[in-house]
Scaffold this motif. Structure first.
Motif, short mmCIF file in Angstrom:
data_model
loop_
_atom_site.label_atom_id
_atom_site.label_comp_id
_atom_site.label_asym_id
_atom_site.label_seq_id
_atom_site.Cartn_x
_atom_site.Cartn_y
_atom_site.Cartn_z
N GLY A 115 6.21 7.20 0.18
CA GLY A 115 7.24 6.49 -0.57
C GLY A 115 8.17 7.50 -1.22
O GLY A 115 7.72 8.42 -1.89
N LEU A 165 12.53 0.12 -0.23
CA LEU A 165 11.55 -0.23 -1.26
C LEU A 165 12.27 -0.75 -2.49
O LEU A 165 13.20 -0.11 -3.00
N GLY A 199 10.48 3.73 2.06
CA GLY A 199 9.19 3.97 2.69
C GLY A 199 9.44 4.54 4.06
O GLY A 199 10.14 3.92 4.88
N VAL A 253 6.15 -0.89 -3.33
CA VAL A 253 4.95 -0.07 -3.21
C VAL A 253 3.88 -0.77 -4.04
O VAL A 253 4.07 -0.98 -5.25
N THR A 289 2.28 1.22 1.30
CA THR A 289 3.71 1.50 1.45
C THR A 289 4.19 1.03 2.81
O THR A 289 3.69 1.51 3.84
N VAL A 346 6.36 1.37 5.86
CA VAL A 346 7.08 2.55 6.34
C VAL A 346 7.91 2.30 7.59
O VAL A 346 8.77 3.10 7.93
#
Length: 337
Positions: free
Chosen positions: A44, A65, A88, A175, A188, A190
């Motif tokens: 993150g 995020l 992320g 997160v 997280t 991604v």
């Protein structure tokens, strides 16, 4: 003789190399691993880190995020980021973007290890290369830091981190930090169809054993394909100072408290910029002061949370307190870079 030799081609080292090239300096990075490099990482990037990446001309593809959410069973406390989103992003994706930017700017990346460091009043030599300055960005357990005698003893009860990816569609754009009496799990998003889950704890045991302490998370991930586990630790790294003659330590090599607040990448980028500023101005002593100022809020907040999480009884109070005092929780989140 070149201007800057960088030990370590991770995010901190590559960011330092890019800053140096943008300042018109000649740069060589020495890195033993082949790009892109993967490692245990929460993945993150805080909003300030996203801004810092864009200032370098780096755009890494990931998932936006919106903030940070603390979870303990049915209790939840969340704080959206105030002005801009975080990111992320897979560690390998971030590394590739930084690596390509450095190469495009003319940074030379040499395979190998720095090894012994020799200094004169006007130069530093390592890996067979002589430069005016050496920026050591060789990680949490920096060999350069150790060789220069800059380490201080760490805690006997160190914390360790383990990370794995799960092929499941992200269920949140926050997160998520799941708390238990023995550690935390960080979720997280991604990429599309991919979440990273990192666990941090003082207890050394297998990843699945750690994850079993978070039943709701285990249920959400059940049946999802998972990658191999990567680990890191002990996380606490204490450093006597960050400048030794013509050598400057940046990123994790400059000292590390814990991954609890997720600021590692943002701080790596900020300290890399500050170190290059010290080099460009010929005043490396300023970097020591700048590092202290840049990391102060992170160090204070992280140590406070570590003190709370150090015992099961107090760790269980973190989320209830955050729920009862949302303004305080939001202020703490907004203090992150």
């Amino acid at each position: 003789m070149i201007d800057v030799l960088v030990a370590g081609g991770g995010p901190a080292g590559l960011a330092a190399a890019v800053h140096a090239r943008l300042a018109g300096l000649t740069v060589v990075v020495v890195e033993p691993r082949t790009a892109p490099v993967d490692k245990a990482c929460g993945e993150g990037v805080m909003p300030g880190g996203v801004v810092a990446l864009r200032a370098l001309g780096v755009e890494a593809v990931g998932r936006e995020l919106r903030g940070i959410r603390y979870v303990d069973g049915a209790r939840r406390a969340e704080a959206p980021f105030r002005d801009r989103p975080g990111l992320g992003v897979r560690r390998t994706t971030l590394h590739h973007a930084l690596h390509e930017r450095a190469l495009n700017l003319g940074v030379h990346i040499e395979p190998g290890k720095v090894g012994e460091v020799r200094q004169t009043p006007d130069s530093v030599t390592a890996a067979g290369i002589t430069a005016r300055w050496l920026i050591a960005a060789d990680g949490l357990h920096s060999p350069t830091r150790r060789r220069l005698g800059l380490e201080r003893p760490g805690s006997a009860r160190g914390r360790y981190g383990l990370r794995r990816h799960y092929r499941v569609e992200p269920w949140t754009d926050f997160v998520e930090v799941h708390w238990s009496g023995h550690g935390e799990a960080y979720v997280t998003p991604v990429a599309d169809g991919l979440v990273g889950v990192a666990v941090l704890s003082r207890v050394r045991r297998g990843y699945d054993e750690h994850l079993a302490g978070f039943p709701a998370l285990t249920t959400a991930l059940r049946g999802a394909a998972a990658t191999e586990v990567r680990g890191a630790g002990p996380l606490l790294q204490r450093v006597r100072r960050r400048v030794a003659g013509r050598v400057l330590l940046v990123g994790d090599a400059a000292g590390y408290v814990d991954a609890l607040t997720g600021e590692g990448i943002a701080l790596a980028l900020a300290t890399a910029e500050a170190a290059v500023r010290g080099v460009v101005t010929g005043r490396p002593e300023r970097y020591e002061r700048d590092w202290t100022l840049l990391t102060r809020r992170h160090r204070l907040l992280t140590r406070a949370l570590l003190a709370a999480s150090g015992r099961p009884a107090t760790a269980r109070l973190v989320v209830p307190v955050a729920c009862r005092a949302p303004a305080v929780f939001s202020a703490a989140v907004h203090a992150l870079r």
